[in-house]
Scaffold this motif. Structure first.
Motif, PDB file in Angstrom:
ATOM      1  N   MET B   1       7.050  60.462 -91.393  1.00 19.48           N
ATOM      2  CA  MET B   1       6.980  61.649 -92.257  1.00 19.48           C
ATOM      3  C   MET B   1       7.991  62.690 -91.807  1.00 19.48           C
ATOM      4  O   MET B   1       8.857  63.124 -92.542  1.00 19.48           O
ATOM      5  CB  MET B   1       5.546  62.189 -92.174  1.00 19.48           C
ATOM      6  CG  MET B   1       5.294  63.338 -93.111  1.00 19.48           C
ATOM      7  SD  MET B   1       5.254  62.780 -94.834  1.00 19.48           S
ATOM      8  CE  MET B   1       5.132  64.328 -95.658  1.00 19.48           C
ATOM      9  N   LEU B   5      11.596  63.780 -93.372  1.00 20.33           N
ATOM     10  CA  LEU B   5      11.834  65.176 -93.730  1.00 20.33           C
ATOM     11  C   LEU B   5      13.136  65.678 -93.121  1.00 20.33           C
ATOM     12  O   LEU B   5      13.975  66.297 -93.781  1.00 20.33           O
ATOM     13  CB  LEU B   5      10.664  66.015 -93.221  1.00 20.33           C
ATOM     14  CG  LEU B   5      10.674  67.432 -93.756  1.00 20.33           C
ATOM     15  CD1 LEU B   5      10.108  67.438 -95.152  1.00 20.33           C
ATOM     16  CD2 LEU B   5       9.878  68.338 -92.852  1.00 20.33           C
ATOM     17  N   LEU B   9      16.508  67.183 -94.831  1.00 19.49           N
ATOM     18  CA  LEU B   9      17.108  68.468 -94.494  1.00 19.49           C
ATOM     19  C   LEU B   9      18.556  68.301 -94.050  1.00 19.49           C
ATOM     20  O   LEU B   9      19.440  69.039 -94.466  1.00 19.49           O
ATOM     21  CB  LEU B   9      16.295  69.145 -93.386  1.00 19.49           C
ATOM     22  CG  LEU B   9      15.026  69.821 -93.878  1.00 19.49           C
ATOM     23  CD1 LEU B   9      14.251  70.406 -92.719  1.00 19.49           C
ATOM     24  CD2 LEU B   9      15.352  70.895 -94.905  1.00 19.49           C
ATOM     25  N   MET B  12      20.733  67.657 -96.860  1.00 23.87           N
ATOM     26  CA  MET B  12      20.990  68.871 -97.636  1.00 23.87           C
ATOM     27  C   MET B  12      22.063  69.712 -96.959  1.00 23.87           C
ATOM     28  O   MET B  12      22.987  70.211 -97.608  1.00 23.87           O
ATOM     29  CB  MET B  12      19.702  69.676 -97.740  1.00 23.87           C
ATOM     30  CG  MET B  12      19.371  70.026 -99.164  1.00 23.87           C
ATOM     31  SD  MET B  12      17.634  69.851 -99.466  1.00 23.87           S
ATOM     32  CE  MET B  12      16.989  71.098 -98.427  1.00 23.87           C
TER      33      MET B  12
END
Lengths: 304, 431
Positions: B1, B5, B9, B12
């Motif tokens: 998880m 994540l 990030l 991005m």
């Protein structure tokens, strides 16, 4: 053992909760950051700018002088007065009209319901600029409206729809009513679907007339929606720009000038006074907050 | 998880970083191309300014074939917005190398954004152009603009209507505005046509009248409102009221209605800038029915001459990469090429303000549409007489105040009170 057994689930639930919080935040983090960058930061910058004066990039801090200037600025006062005339005349007319039409269209016996609903909603999907330009031509001195009225012998001489200060305001009011009535009507229509038919049946059995049903049942039950539409309409009217810009350019002689157009004029038509323009926009913010608060107080639920 | 994540990030971050770096590359590239002689010009009006630019572009390409010139057309309001927002944000990205600015607004830009425009004193001479152009295009003794469109005014009249009323074009050669109204009454009586068409939102007529007397809304310094004691302005207001009171004025509300009033034959005359010529000539059926007289003067005002200005614009070079090329382009075309101005005149109808051009032969041609009148040489002669005034930076702000007071005046408010109130308002507005 017992003690450990009690502690363990607490720790793991804490973990889960923390993890859930992080997961939640990570989903909205991007939007939050974007909102801060593109909404709150500019708002803050505009607030700072509203304390500065000067043309173009020669800005300097002058404290509250811009806010003082608001009070002896005749043009600002004209703009506020005009905007409030639109607000006080147009918003009630439009809301009553929308309510009336929505009740008519909600009649179960009405045929071609879909057609009428679409027809009345259609104006608000048109482009603001496009419909304004069309209105300008319809209401021109030798435009369709004057020609029709003359042909029907309702008037002797063409009305100065755009060149006369009084009629220019009327033209703007007609334009925005045409554009936005259907939009508000949709809210009422959907709210009307939620009113139980049996209430009306009971009223009819009790012998209540149609107007009585309208004011006794429909309006009170629609109160939250009426409040919502009147607040959004108020905000919309306080920000009125496109119609006035395209139909009358604020004229004749500032008779239709709105606050938003004044901001535009200060920034781009005159000598680029961005500081004062920011002050005027903050005056709109203040007015919207006060008016919405007032409307909540007057029309909102007592316990809400 | 957590890993996935983190991955999201990081992705991005990378994406945004890529975005940023590719931006940087673009900038560098555009910077290079600017040095590699590519310039961009913004202007409005395809039939007039853009067409003139195309002529200049072709002319420049003869000697500089390696320079690429991009001409971009925007509406004038869009240019003003883009310039203001661009210059105010402090980034010169996305701004053009050369931009067309209306003379009334030029000082506003020059003074509000110092250092954003290039000093052209080294490449062109202000004295090569009509004198009244030096006010808007220079600041602190430095020449920033390349004066272009003249905006010289004339009184366009329907000679056929005049004749019906018993006048000839020659009768309008040396009149003042009062006599003009008297002629208008006669024209209205005999032909039923309005003398003039007015837009209550546009005080162009007032601007023309006061500049003909060497006066403006502001004093010589370009800062102090000059309204309550302005004799020329007072007379101009009185003439304006005279026009509406004597019932010789038609009312219109925008440009297309204005042109329609002229083309449909609803009005007998129009005092305005020479840039109206193409719009009037657009109605071919009226060929031979128009003539151009000099502008009337303000009655009893010794300073008022038969020439004035309305509108008009000039070119400005921006202080961004590629400015040397841009300045060179301007200097060799609009700044010095008298031969090119002949072409501009015959092909497009542009009357420039370059003094040396007015002796060329294109300027002495007769116009068939205007009854064989040598309209251009008339305009060129009037251009030389236009009084020079300092427009300052507040023309449109003051005009919006005056538009309201004009309505009050037409509704019966006393003239001294009208101008006094306007003065007070202008003083509080302009700080």
């Amino acid at each position: 053992m017992k003690g450990v057994g009690e502690v363990k689930p607490v720790r793991s639930s804490l973990n889960i909760r923390r993890r859930n919080i992080w997961t939640g935040w990570s989903f909205i983090l991007l939007s939050v950051v974007m909102i801060f960058i593109f909404y709150f930061y500019p708002m803050l910058q505009a607030l700072i700018m509203s304390f500065q004066t000067g043309t173009g990039s020669n800005l300097e801090f002058t404290g509250l002088s811009n806010y003082q200037r608001l009070f002896d600025d005749n043009m600002f006062i004209t703009a506020v007065t005009n905007t409030f005339i639109y607000l006080l005349v147009q918003v009630p007319v439009m809301i009553l009209l929308a309510l009336f039409i929505s009740v008519l269209l909600n009649d179960s016996k009405l045929k071609f319901k879909g057609f009428f609903r679409t027809a009345i909603f259609l104006p608000c999907v048109t482009s603001l600029v496009a419909y304004s330009v069309v209105f300008k031509y319809l209401f021109a001195g030798d435009g369709l409206v004057n020609t029709l009225l003359l042909k029907l012998q309702l008037i002797d001489a063409p009305i100065g729809w755009i060149t006369d200060p009084f009629w220019a305001k009327i033209t703007i009011i007609i334009a925005i009513t045409w554009r936005w009535t259907g939009y508000n009507m949709i809210f009422y229509l959907s709210a009307l679907q939620n009113i139980d038919v049996s209430i009306y049946e009971a009223a009819r059995i009790d012998g209540a007339s149609a107007p009585r049903q309208f004011f006794g049942i429909t309006v009170p039950l629609l109160k939250p929606i009426i409040l919502f539409t009147s607040i959004t309409s108020t905000i919309g009217t306080l920000q009125l720009f496109d119609e006035v810009m395209n139909i009358t350019k604020g004229g004749p002689g500032n008779a239709t000038l709105t606050i938003s157009q004044y901001i535009y004029n200060l920034s781009f038509k005159y000598s680029a006074d961005f500081g004062y323009a920011a002050t005027v926009s903050y005056s709109i913010v203040i007015m919207i907050v006060l008016l919405s608060f007032l409307q909540f107080k007057v029309a909102g639920d007592k316990n809400g | 998880m957590k890993k996935s994540l983190m991955l999201v990030l990081v992705c991005m971050l990378l994406l945004t970083a890529c975005g940023a770096s590719s931006n940087k590359n673009n900038n560098a590239a555009s910077g290079n191309t600017a040095k590699a002689k590519e310039i961009t010009i913004w202007a409005w009006d395809p039939a007039f300014n853009i067409a003139a630019l195309e002529v200049a572009k072709a002319e420049y390409a003869k000697t500089n074939p390696d320079v690429k010139i991009n001409i971009v057309e925007y509406a004038q309001n869009d240019i003003i917005q883009k310039l203001n927002t661009g210059l105010n944000s402090g980034t010169t990205k996305g701004l053009p190398n050369i931009v067309l600015i209306e003379d009334y607004r030029a000082q506003g830009f020059l003074q509000s954004y110092k250092d954003s425009f290039m000093d052209l004193s080294g490449s062109i001479k202000g004295t090569d152009f009509a004198d009244y152009k030096s006010g808007p295009t220079s600041l602190d003794g430095k020449q920033y603009g390349v004066p272009f469109d003249s905006g010289v005014t004339g009184l366009y009249v329907r000679t056929d209507y005049l004749e019906q009323a018993g006048y000839k074009l020659a009768d309008l050669q040396d009149i003042d505005w009062k006599q003009y109204i008297e002629i208008g009454k006669k024209v209205k009586e005999t032909t039923g046509k309005a003398l003039i068409t007015l837009d209550p939102n546009d005080l162009g007529l007032i601007r023309m009248m006061i500049q003909s007397a060497g006066s403006w809304y502001l004093t010589e310094d370009g800062k102090t409102p000059n309204i309550s004691n302005n004799e020329a302005l007072k007379q101009a207001f009185e003439i304006y009221k005279g026009l509406t009171d004597s019932n010789v004025a038609n009312v219109h509300s925008d440009w297309s209605q204005f042109v329609a009033a002229l083309n449909s034959g609803a009005v007998a005359s129009v005092p305005t800038g020479n840039w109206i010529t193409p719009s009037i000539m657009a109605e071919a059926s009226q060929s031979g029915k128009w003539g151009i007289a000099p502008l009337p003067t303000l009655p009893g005002n010794g300073d008022s001459v038969h020439a004035s200005n309305l509108g008009g614009s000039s070119w400005y070079v921006m202080n961004v990469d590629g400015k040397e090329t841009a300045a060179d382009f301007m200097a060799t075309t609009f700044g010095s090429n008298a031969e090119m101005y002949q072409k501009l005149l015959t092909d497009i109808g542009v009357i420039g303000t370059f003094k040396a051009a007015s002796s060329g032969k294109a300027y002495s041609q007769a116009s068939e549409f205007f009854g064989g009148q040598k309209t251009v040489s008339d305009f060129a002669a009037w251009t030389e007489q236009i009084p020079s005034v300092n427009y300052g930076i507040h023309t449109y702000a003051i005009e919006d105040i005056l538009i309201v007071e004009m309505q009050n005046y037409l509704n019966g408010k006393a003239i001294d009170k009208v101008l006094g109130d306007a003065q007070a308002q202008a003083e509080s507005q302009i700080k």
